[in-house]
Design an enzyme around this catalytic site. Structure first.
Site: not given
Ligand code: PNS
Length: 171
Positions: A22, A46, A95, A132
């Site tokens: 990150h 979560k 990644r 993570s």
């Molecule tokens: O570290 P992560 O858990 O892989 O991050 C995922 C994240 C937070 C980037 C993604 O889940 C997100 O943008 N969530 C917010 C909700 C949202 O906007 N959902 C629609 C996505 S198109």
């Protein structure tokens, strides 16, 4: 009259906990944009090892050296957060090809929803296997993850796992 345009980007994620992978992406984004917001998702569905406040605090500490990175949290849609904070770009690390399908889908959806674009950065190969969730699993079973995390995060992870181990057996 000249108008100063601040080029702003967001690095969103769960950061439970933040890893060197990150930080690599955040640092490279900080080189490209005037201001980078690291946005921690508040996800009540979560379960997480660290609270949002703990994650914000540690992220603030490990990104302090960049000078143009600030840390915040958000709930709901990322594009709504972007709109409220005048952020036109999301920066994501990729990644491997396995990340691409879902990330592309989200990027296209976010652009369609609100015109917010996504910049994909290839992860440093040194961190291409890093997640993570894996770090937590390996540390839980006593594996050495010290090279994958900032020192402060590593200490906090070991302390949190020790706290959990010392707690009552839930069975
Ligand atoms: O570290 P992560 O858990 O892989 O991050 C995922 C994240 C937070 C980037 C993604 O889940 C997100 O943008 N969530 C917010 C909700 C949202 O906007 N959902 C629609 C996505 S198109």
């Amino acid at each position: 009259m000249s108008v100063t345009v601040i080029r702003r980007a967001v690095c969103p994620g769960s950061f439970d906990p933040v890893t060197n992978g990150h930080l690599d992406i955040i640092g490279r984004a900080a080189d490209l944009y005037d201001e980078v917001v690291v946005a921690v998702l508040v996800n009540k569905n979560k379960s997480s090892l660290f609270t949002v406040a703990e994650r914000i605090s540690v992220l603030t500490e490990v990104t302090a050296g960049y000078g143009n990175v600030r840390v915040d949290s958000f709930q709901g849609l990322l594009v709504d957060y972007c709109r409220r904070n005048e952020i036109p770009v999301i920066v994501k690390g990729l990644r491997a090809v396995s990340d691409f399908d879902y990330e592309l889908q989200m990027a296209q959806m976010n652009r369609g929803l609100a015109g917010v674009d996504t910049l994909f950065m290839p992860t440093n190969p040194e961190y291409s296997f890093l997640a993570s969730s894996l770090v937590k699993e390996i540390a839980t079973y006593g594996g050495d993850v010290s090279s994958l995390l900032p020192e402060l995060v590593h200490k906090q992870l070991l302390a949190r796992l020790a706290e959990l181990n010392a707690g009552p057996d839930p069975r």
